[in-house]
Design an enzyme around this catalytic site. Structure first.
Site, short mmCIF file in Angstrom:
data_model
loop_
_atom_site.label_atom_id
_atom_site.label_comp_id
_atom_site.label_asym_id
_atom_site.label_seq_id
_atom_site.Cartn_x
_atom_site.Cartn_y
_atom_site.Cartn_z
N HIS A 282 32.68 34.96 -33.71
CA HIS A 282 33.95 34.82 -34.41
C HIS A 282 34.60 36.17 -34.66
CE1 HIS A 282 31.81 31.03 -35.95
NE2 HIS A 282 32.61 30.70 -34.96
C1 LIG Z 1 30.16 29.73 -28.58
C2 LIG Z 1 31.29 29.67 -29.56
C3 LIG Z 1 31.39 28.61 -30.43
C4 LIG Z 1 32.43 28.53 -31.35
N1 LIG Z 1 32.50 27.46 -32.19
C5 LIG Z 1 33.49 27.40 -33.09
C6 LIG Z 1 33.59 26.29 -33.99
O1 LIG Z 1 32.77 25.37 -33.96
N2 LIG Z 1 34.61 26.28 -34.88
C7 LIG Z 1 35.52 27.28 -34.95
O2 LIG Z 1 36.42 27.23 -35.79
N3 LIG Z 1 35.46 28.34 -34.11
C8 LIG Z 1 34.49 28.43 -33.19
N4 LIG Z 1 34.41 29.50 -32.33
C9 LIG Z 1 35.40 30.57 -32.45
C10 LIG Z 1 36.71 30.18 -31.79
O3 LIG Z 1 36.46 29.67 -30.48
C11 LIG Z 1 37.61 31.43 -31.69
O4 LIG Z 1 37.68 32.05 -32.94
C12 LIG Z 1 39.00 31.03 -31.25
O5 LIG Z 1 38.97 30.34 -30.01
C13 LIG Z 1 39.86 32.27 -31.09
O6 LIG Z 1 41.15 31.83 -30.76
P1 LIG Z 1 42.18 32.80 -30.07
O7 LIG Z 1 43.41 32.02 -29.82
O8 LIG Z 1 42.28 34.06 -30.86
O9 LIG Z 1 41.53 33.25 -28.67
P2 LIG Z 1 40.86 32.39 -27.52
O10 LIG Z 1 40.62 30.97 -27.90
O11 LIG Z 1 39.70 33.22 -27.06
O12 LIG Z 1 42.01 32.37 -26.40
C14 LIG Z 1 42.39 33.52 -25.72
C15 LIG Z 1 42.72 33.13 -24.29
O13 LIG Z 1 43.40 34.22 -23.66
C16 LIG Z 1 42.88 34.42 -22.38
N5 LIG Z 1 43.11 35.83 -22.02
C17 LIG Z 1 42.48 36.94 -22.47
N6 LIG Z 1 43.02 38.04 -21.92
C18 LIG Z 1 44.03 37.62 -21.11
C19 LIG Z 1 44.95 38.29 -20.26
N7 LIG Z 1 44.98 39.62 -20.14
N8 LIG Z 1 45.83 37.53 -19.54
C20 LIG Z 1 45.82 36.18 -19.64
N9 LIG Z 1 44.97 35.48 -20.45
C21 LIG Z 1 44.09 36.21 -21.17
C22 LIG Z 1 41.40 34.04 -22.50
O14 LIG Z 1 40.88 33.72 -21.23
C23 LIG Z 1 41.47 32.84 -23.44
O15 LIG Z 1 41.69 31.66 -22.72
C24 LIG Z 1 33.39 29.58 -31.40
C25 LIG Z 1 33.28 30.66 -30.51
C26 LIG Z 1 32.25 30.71 -29.61
C27 LIG Z 1 32.19 31.90 -28.64
#
Ligand SMILES: Cc1cc2nc3c(=O)[nH]c(=O)nc-3n(C[C@H](O)[C@H](O)[C@H](O)COP(=O)(O)OP(=O)(O)OC[C@H]3O[C@@H](n4cnc5c(N)ncnc54)[C@H](O)[C@@H]3O)c2cc1C
Length: 394
Positions: A282
């Protein structure tokens, strides 16, 4: 309930992004471009025929050697690449391509790990099947700042064990001491060692304990080279000298040991502890919200300082360790920020971006990037000549 939500869904029943937000966005006319890795965001200064203010350059990740590049023009750009993606991209734009040189110097600071530790217990016997049930069904607070969430995995989902070691293997303060004790633990208690690392039915016998804290500790991210980037320039971490993220969450250890006692299990911790590094699922922060560019990267509406129409909406704007799983907070903050962008019908045409005095412009381009192919071509020419020469000689 199969307990498999953590590792994708074997029944296509999990409510993932492609089934909710992306599906709905497409219904509203959005076009999703898959396999696109954004490499640069370039401001377009002065009046533009299409009122665009930015050009977003992306490459196709599935192209093996020559990655095709495409440039898109947009009035507004929302970066949602997650902490590691967003901070990396914006640092590159600020310091390497220099397309966004006026990004705040706070970029990459105040990155948090939710002050957490992924630890767990593997039972010595298979009397009880821990894999049956909802993947996460409980969560409790041990003290004012520490919460624990038991997590189950479905049968067959045991790859994660390759990153684990029995707790008693990790004694001493140096990597060498840790390695010595790991070997010793394997020799002294081989059954416990194998229970964690090798014996079958790991998921059935295992419970992960996800320990999370609201305590304030942090690190920073910057672009650099290290062993982990294999010498290439990439994202590297730096410990905060005043409030470092601890490798071991002591309160979690107490819960771990009493859980192990209760289920006759072996306590394990992540191998990251061998190297005295914390782990997290996280990661948060890096693009802090602030009153101005001196103390934040984005303003209260997630708009990037000095770059009107450029927004950040993901975990990188989360300003603190939440002590719980962060997805709902990220979603809530993103929905709030997006609700402040006027609807298309009500939107006024944005004013063109004004080029700041003394700034050098970076030109964008479409299609394949010939410059990237240049070093490979240079290598191919002498090789081809050499083989032609050999063939003719024969
Ligand atoms: C194993 C695991 C289990 C988890 N379980 C939970 C849970 O049960 N409950 C919970 O609340 N949270 C959970 N989390 C945490 C949660 O998944 C993250 O905190 C959340 O997804 C972050 O959201 P975000 O939008 O910041 O980024 P992300 O969901 O990581 O989305 C970012 C996206 O941008 C893309 N990207 C990155 N760089 C680029 C680029 N240069 N160009 C184009 N695309 C790009 C990535 O590929 C990704 O698809 C878990 C995390 C993990 C690793």
């Amino acid at each position: 309930h199969c307990g498999g939500c953590m590792v994708g869904c074997r029944h296509n029943a999990k409510n993932t992004l492609d089934k909710n937000y992306l599906y709905l966005a497409e219904k509203w006319g959005a076009e999703v471009r898959a396999e696109a890795n954004v490499r640069d965001i370039r401001p377009l200064y002065g009046p533009q025929p299409d009122q665009a203010r930015y050009e977003v350059v992306y490459e196709k990740i599935t192209d093996l050697v020559f990655k095709r590049q495409t440039a898109l023009r947009a009035r507004h750009v929302i970066v949602s690449a997650g902490v590691l993606g967003t901070v990396n991209l914006l640092l590159q734009c600020r310091d390497e391509t220099k397309s966004l040189p006026l990004l705040s110097r706070r970029l990459g600071y105040m990155v948090r790990s939710n002050s957490e530790a992924l630890i767990g217990v593997t039972a010595r016997t298979d009397e009880q099947d821990f894999s049956q049930g909802v993947a996460i069904s409980s969560h409790f607070w041990v003290d004012d700042v520490t919460s624990v969430e038991p997590v189950r995995f479905s049968p067959g989902s045991s790859f994660m064990r390759n990153l684990m070691l029995p707790l008693d293997a990790l004694q001493g303060n140096s990597l060498l001491a840790h390695l010595g004790h790991t070997v010793l633990a394997g020799v002294k208690r081989p059954f416990d060692f194998l229970t964690v690392r090798l014996l079958p039915k790991w998921a059935e016998k295992n419970t992960v304990l996800l320990v999370m804290q609201t305590l304030d500790n942090r690190m920073s991210l910057r672009r650099g080279r290290s062993l982990w980037t294999l010498g290439k320039k990439g994202l590297v971490t730096e410990r905060d000298p005043n409030q470092p993220i601890p490798t071991v969450v002591e309160t979690g250890r107490k819960v771990l040991n009493s859980f192990a006692e209760k289920v006759n299990g072996v306590s394990w911790v992540g191998m990251n502890e061998l190297m005295n590094k914390p782990n997290t699922a996280h990661i948060l922060g890096g693009c802090g919200i602030g009153g101005n560019e001196a103390n934040g990267v984005v303003d209260i509406n997630h708009e990037v300082f000095n770059y009107p129409g450029l927004f950040v909406a993901d975990a990188s704007v989360i300003p603190a360790n939440l002590g719980v799983n962060p997805s709902l907070t990220i979603t809530a903050m993103t929905e709030r920020a997006m609700s402040r962008i006027p609807k298309q019908a009500e939107a006024v045409t944005p004013a063109p971006l004004q080029k700041p005095e003394g700034l050098e412009l970076v030109q964008g381009g479409n299609g394949r990037s010939p410059m990237k192919a240049f070093p490979f071509l240079l290598a191919f020419v002498p090789l081809t000549l050499f083989f032609l020469f050999k063939a003719f000689k024969r």
